[in-house]
Scaffold this active site. Structure first.
Site, short mmCIF file in Angstrom:
data_model
loop_
_atom_site.label_atom_id
_atom_site.label_comp_id
_atom_site.label_asym_id
_atom_site.label_seq_id
_atom_site.Cartn_x
_atom_site.Cartn_y
_atom_site.Cartn_z
N ASP A 93 0.83 -1.21 0.00
CA ASP A 93 0.00 0.00 0.00
C ASP A 93 0.87 1.26 0.00
OD1 ASP A 93 -2.59 -1.36 2.23
OD2 ASP A 93 -2.01 -1.80 0.16
N LYS A 99 -29.71 -12.00 -7.47
CA LYS A 99 -30.38 -10.70 -7.54
C LYS A 99 -29.80 -9.85 -6.40
CE LYS A 99 -34.96 -8.59 -7.86
NZ LYS A 99 -34.66 -7.58 -6.82
C1 IWH Z 1 -1.87 4.35 2.32
C2 IWH Z 1 -2.73 3.40 1.53
C3 IWH Z 1 -2.69 3.39 0.15
C4 IWH Z 1 -3.50 2.51 -0.57
C5 IWH Z 1 -4.34 1.64 0.10
C6 IWH Z 1 -5.23 0.68 -0.64
N1 IWH Z 1 -4.77 0.47 -2.02
C7 IWH Z 1 -3.72 -0.37 -2.24
C8 IWH Z 1 -3.33 -0.66 -3.53
C9 IWH Z 1 -2.17 -1.59 -3.79
N2 IWH Z 1 -1.50 -2.03 -2.74
O1 IWH Z 1 -1.94 -1.93 -4.95
C10 IWH Z 1 -3.99 -0.10 -4.65
C11 IWH Z 1 -5.04 0.79 -4.40
C12 IWH Z 1 -5.42 1.09 -3.07
O2 IWH Z 1 -6.34 1.90 -2.82
C13 IWH Z 1 -4.38 1.65 1.50
C14 IWH Z 1 -5.30 0.72 2.25
C15 IWH Z 1 -3.60 2.54 2.22
#
Ligand code: IWH
Length: 334
Positions: A32, A124
């Site tokens: 992340d 559904k």
């Molecule tokens: C700080 C942060 C950044 C991103 C995310 C969640 N996330 C991760 C990814 C990833 N790992 O490919 C891709 C999109 C995304 O929304 C979290 C929970 C916290």
């Protein structure tokens, strides 16, 4: 300058791919923190050079300034609700249920003068029906069902739902594609949201459908962005500039290839005749409690689009598709 534009384009592509892995495939390839680092770099680039902001930028996922109101959208293809020709009955009344399915299948066979009939099946979903319009592969408009003829323009809110692609990953995207599907909140995200509501001293939501509706009807898309909404595509309403699959099952496979979340294959088999429908109904009724999302029945669609067109619609509901509701879930015996 064009190397900044090139950098912005590269960041958009990479963040879009990572987002798809994380939200649609549930298989992130980077931590992340890595996603966050690239995301912040793109945000900084776009803030410094607003001309680099595009309609398919992952920075739209965080929402923007609140709208004063929702504008109305008239659906070019009406969003009709499904008829339901089956009676309510006890869960264990297999023979009555089977008899009604035989009647249903016989009516279709009579009208098509064909036998046997192949049906596409699916759960559904108990969420909100949404129409998504993509022009040249880019999401340009999203609308709620409303009264079936016109609905609310919820494009900004829909752009915050990571499961909904902002752009179709195709070399030659169709000039126009309209996708229909359900915005919903998974049971576990609903529980988490209500725990947060209680911690904040806010009123909890009655059920996931209300939580999804409330989250989508927010004029402030930054609030929508904080709600964990999901989406499952289940139909194509319009195609221009590409081959429209000849069957419903073909539509679902194409939608999956285009990057849309669709329900897993074991929940959407193509079955034959009344017996196939009855087996499917019972199998989903058995799995209902264990599904990650709430459903209130199953849907049967004549699989062949040519046969759908032959059957057409009665009043406003299609004659080629029908909902089959489950009995209300037993109250939890505490
Ligand atoms: C700080 C942060 C950044 C991103 C995310 C969640 N996330 C991760 C990814 C990833 N790992 O490919 C891709 C999109 C995304 O929304 C979290 C929970 C916290």
């Amino acid at each position: 300058t064009n190397d900044l534009a090139a950098r912005a384009h590269a960041l958009r592509q990479q963040l879009t791919r990572y987002g798809h892995e994380y939200y649609v495939l549930d298989a992130p390839s980077v931590p992340d923190a890595e996603y966050d680092r690239l995301f912040r770099e793109l945000q900084a680039l776009e803030n410094a050079h607003p001309e680099l902001k595009t309609a398919d930028s992952p920075t739209l996922r965080v929402g923007g300034m609140p709208l004063p109101e929702f504008s109305q959208i008239t659906h070019s293809v009406p969003m009709l609700s499904l008829g339901n020709a089956f009676s309510d009955m006890q869960q264990d009344d297999f023979s009555q249920r089977h008899a009604e399915l035989v009647q249903f299948d016989e009516r279709i066979r009579r009208e098509l003068a064909e036998a046997p009939i192949r049906y596409a099946t699916e759960p559904k979903f108990d969420g909100l029906a949404i129409s998504l319009l993509y022009r040249a592969g880019v999401l340009v408009q999203a609308a709620t069902r409303g009264d079936g003829i016109s609905g609310e323009n919820v494009t900004e809110n829909i752009r915050t739902i990571h499961a909904i692609p902002l752009k179709l990953e195709l070399a030659q995207p169709p000039a126009l594609l309209e996708v229909r599907g359900e915005v919903l909140m998974l049971k576990r995200d609903f529980e988490r949201l209500n725990a947060e509501q209680l911690q904040r001293g806010d009123k909890p939501f009655a059920n996931p459908r209300n939580a999804a509706a409330g989250s989508l009807r927010q004029l402030d898309s930054r609030i929508t962005a904080q709600r964990r909404l999901s989406f499952y595509a289940y139909a194509i309403a319009q195609v221009e500039g590409a081959d429209w699959p000849l069957s419903h099952a073909g539509e679902m496979d194409w939608l999956q290839q285009l990057g849309f979340p669709v329900v897993e294959a074991s929940l959407r088999p193509v079955v034959t005749g009344a017996d196939g429908l009855a087996d499917y109904y019972e199998s989903v009724l058995q799995r209902r409690a264990a599904l990650p999302f709430e459903i209130d029945g199953v849907v049967y669609k004549v699989n062949s689009r040519a046969q759908q067109e032959e059957l057409g619609f009665v009043s406003r509901a299609p004659r080629w598709a029908i909902a089959h509701k489950f009995p209300a879930e037993e109250a939890l015996t505490l």
